[in-house]
Design an enzyme around this catalytic site. Structure first.
Site, PDB file in Angstrom:
ATOM      1  N   ASN A   1      -2.370   3.036   3.596  1.00 33.43           N
ATOM      2  CA  ASN A   1      -1.891   4.579   4.055  1.00 33.43           C
ATOM      3  C   ASN A   1      -2.681   5.426   3.486  1.00 33.43           C
ATOM      4  O   ASN A   1      -2.774   6.412   3.920  1.00 33.43           O
ATOM      5  CB  ASN A   1      -0.309   4.168   3.346  1.00 33.43           C
ATOM      6  CG  ASN A   1       0.661   3.793   4.118  1.00 33.43           C
ATOM      7  OD1 ASN A   1       0.383   3.615   5.560  1.00 33.43           O
ATOM      8  ND2 ASN A   1       1.536   3.006   3.645  1.00 33.43           N
TER       9      ASN A   1
ATOM     10  N   ASP B   1       8.879  -1.737   6.097  1.00 31.55           N
ATOM     11  CA  ASP B   1       8.379  -2.688   4.903  1.00 31.55           C
ATOM     12  C   ASP B   1       9.534  -3.675   4.358  1.00 31.55           C
ATOM     13  O   ASP B   1       9.333  -4.723   3.964  1.00 31.55           O
ATOM     14  CB  ASP B   1       7.092  -2.173   3.991  1.00 31.55           C
ATOM     15  CG  ASP B   1       6.212  -1.656   4.511  1.00 31.55           C
ATOM     16  OD1 ASP B   1       5.637  -2.340   5.596  1.00 31.55           O
ATOM     17  OD2 ASP B   1       5.513  -0.850   4.057  1.00 31.55           O
TER      18      ASP B   1
ATOM     19  N   THR C   1       3.030  -5.917   2.798  1.00 30.56           N
ATOM     20  CA  THR C   1       3.384  -4.750   3.574  1.00 30.56           C
ATOM     21  C   THR C   1       2.406  -3.750   3.936  1.00 30.56           C
ATOM     22  O   THR C   1       2.518  -2.628   3.910  1.00 30.56           O
ATOM     23  CB  THR C   1       4.857  -4.071   2.779  1.00 30.56           C
ATOM     24  OG1 THR C   1       4.280  -3.606   1.539  1.00 30.56           O
ATOM     25  CG2 THR C   1       5.825  -5.147   2.645  1.00 30.56           C
TER      26      THR C   1
ATOM     27  N   PHE D   1      -0.387  -0.352  12.699  1.00 28.64           N
ATOM     28  CA  PHE D   1      -1.209   0.025  11.632  1.00 28.64           C
ATOM     29  C   PHE D   1      -1.812  -0.803  10.761  1.00 28.64           C
ATOM     30  O   PHE D   1      -2.950  -0.967  10.503  1.00 28.64           O
ATOM     31  CB  PHE D   1      -0.671   1.262  10.857  1.00 28.64           C
ATOM     32  CG  PHE D   1      -1.337   1.764   9.604  1.00 28.64           C
ATOM     33  CD1 PHE D   1      -2.508   2.832  10.053  1.00 28.64           C
ATOM     34  CD2 PHE D   1      -1.153   1.475   8.304  1.00 28.64           C
ATOM     35  CE1 PHE D   1      -3.319   3.122   8.995  1.00 28.64           C
ATOM     36  CE2 PHE D   1      -1.938   1.800   7.410  1.00 28.64           C
ATOM     37  CZ  PHE D   1      -2.914   2.920   7.663  1.00 28.64           C
ATOM     38  N   ASN D   2      -1.038  -1.787  10.113  1.00 24.66           N
ATOM     39  CA  ASN D   2      -1.609  -2.777   8.915  1.00 24.66           C
ATOM     40  C   ASN D   2      -2.402  -3.858   9.699  1.00 24.66           C
ATOM     41  O   ASN D   2      -3.446  -4.332   8.855  1.00 24.66           O
ATOM     42  CB  ASN D   2      -0.099  -3.673   8.278  1.00 24.66           C
ATOM     43  CG  ASN D   2       0.658  -2.975   7.452  1.00 24.66           C
ATOM     44  OD1 ASN D   2       0.185  -1.604   7.105  1.00 24.66           O
ATOM     45  ND2 ASN D   2       1.900  -3.167   7.362  1.00 24.66           N
TER      46      ASN D   2
ATOM     47  N   ASP E   1       6.842   1.081   1.837  1.00 27.98           N
ATOM     48  CA  ASP E   1       6.620   0.078   0.635  1.00 27.98           C
ATOM     49  C   ASP E   1       7.361   0.338  -0.353  1.00 27.98           C
ATOM     50  O   ASP E   1       7.698  -0.408  -1.228  1.00 27.98           O
ATOM     51  CB  ASP E   1       5.167   0.320   0.427  1.00 27.98           C
ATOM     52  CG  ASP E   1       4.131  -0.048   1.609  1.00 27.98           C
ATOM     53  OD1 ASP E   1       3.492  -1.115   1.697  1.00 27.98           O
ATOM     54  OD2 ASP E   1       3.953   1.005   2.303  1.00 27.98           O
TER      55      ASP E   1
ATOM     56  N   ASP F   1       0.916  -1.148  -0.101  1.00 24.17           N
ATOM     57  CA  ASP F   1      -0.081   0.061   0.080  1.00 24.17           C
ATOM     58  C   ASP F   1       0.845   1.183  -0.084  1.00 24.17           C
ATOM     59  O   ASP F   1       0.905   1.958   0.954  1.00 24.17           O
ATOM     60  CB  ASP F   1      -0.897   0.098   1.085  1.00 24.17           C
ATOM     61  CG  ASP F   1      -0.272  -0.044   2.523  1.00 24.17           C
ATOM     62  OD1 ASP F   1       1.072  -0.249   2.613  1.00 24.17           O
ATOM     63  OD2 ASP F   1      -0.697   0.598   3.647  1.00 24.17           O
TER      64      ASP F   1
END
Ligand code: BDR
Ligand code: CA
Length: 317
Positions: free
Chosen positions: A41, A247, A130, A172-173, A16, A11
């Protein structure tokens, strides 16, 4: 050592973007069949555009980019403009990224992942993720038998022992799509988790930023410009010398596994609403005696990590 055939689900996102570049700079170790895009993101349209911009930066016309799901499986999309800027890959006042030369493919990322797994022998393809795990979770739900042909999943996400970065508990992910993450973590597939435990060791210090700038005439100045922007939020929030370069840990491990220490343990995802929503609960001491389902990266060698990136970026000149 045999080459890793991968699909990179991402993303972009500054870190990334570095993961994509490190992948393309390492053709002897990594054969990247395609890039699939998740929302995270920023919106799916912007993360797709950013991946295409990175391919333009290195004049790559051959790696296909497939758009995936525009939102998480159950929850509403949460984005991170506060970290990555309005475009998701802001460069501040530095070198701008080129506009995309290519369009994304017609085929949806989820179909692309499943069709590619069908076309290759079982246990050949590594999925590297990622961003939020929405595309992987959707592929698993759509066709579990085909999805299980995957060799392993190597992901950036979670925090076994570190505090979170989007809430005090969650990374976050995983926070963006904990339901997808839960289904993937419970799938029985071999999983390697590069969470904040290890990515918080990979700090983009001013001297490392300089090394990146000088690493390649083609990409060095642009990458260091966008990483300077990326550094600005995290240095304010954490008071560190720079942002953690999350990432690319996944790709670095595929290229040079000795950079990291890994310990296998049970990891569960909290999906109940409340302050721990999106937390990865890692059982270091095996107090639950639950199935050890995840290989957790527990430690990393940051100088080796940045040396690898800098050396590999020379490949582009
Ligand atoms: C993760 O969140 C995103 O902002 C980064 O790209 C990385 O994948 C770190 O928590
Ligand atoms: Ca990301």
């Amino acid at each position: 050592m045999s080459k890793n055939k991968i699909i990179l689900d991402c993303d972009p996102g500054h870190d990334d973007a570095v993961a994509i570049l490190l992948t393309l700079a390492s053709p002897n170790e990594i054969d990247c069949l395609g890039i699939t895009i998740s929302a995270g993101n920023v919106s799916l349209d912007l993360t797709t555009k950013n991946a295409l911009k990175i391919l333009s930066l290195v004049n790559n016309q051959i790696t296909p980019v497939h758009k995936g799901c525009p939102r998480p499986l159950i929850s509403k999309l949460v984005t991170a403009e506060h970290v990555h800027g309005e475009s998701g890959l802001d460069t501040g006042s530095g070198n701008a990224l080129p506009e995309p030369q290519n369009l994304p493919e017609e085929e949806h990322a989820v179909n692309y992942i499943l069709n590619t797994l069908k076309e290759h022998p079982k246990n050949e393809i590594t999925l590297v993720a990622t961003g939020p795990l929405t595309n992987l979770g959707a592929a698993l739900a759509l066709d579990p038998e085909t999805f299980n042909r995957v060799k392993r999943i190597v992901l950036m996400g979670g925090a076994g022992f570190e505090p979170g970065n989007i809430t005090p508990a969650a990374e976050f992910n995983i926070f963006v799509d904990p339901h997808a993450a839960q289904s993937i973590f419970e799938s029985g597939i071999e999983i390697y988790m590069f969470g904040l435990d290890v990515t918080h060791q990979m700090i983009i210090t001013p001297s490392r930023l300089k090394m990146i700038e000088k690493s390649s005439k083609l990409i060095g100045p642009t990458v260091s410009a966008f990483l300077s922007f990326f550094n600005s939020y995290d240095t304010k929030i954490y008071g560190w010398e720079g942002a953690p370069l999350h990432d690319p840990c996944t790709i670095a491990w595929l290229i040079q596994p000795d950079i990291f220490e890994i310990k296998k343990m049970s990891v569960e995802i909290e999906t109940n609403n409340g302050p721990a929503y999106g937390r990865t609960i890692a059982d270091w001491f095996n107090v639950t005696n639950k199935n050890k389902n995840i290989n957790v990266a527990t430690n990393g060698h940051s100088d080796k990590f940045f040396d690898l990136i800098v050396k590999r970026f020379q490949h582009f000149d």
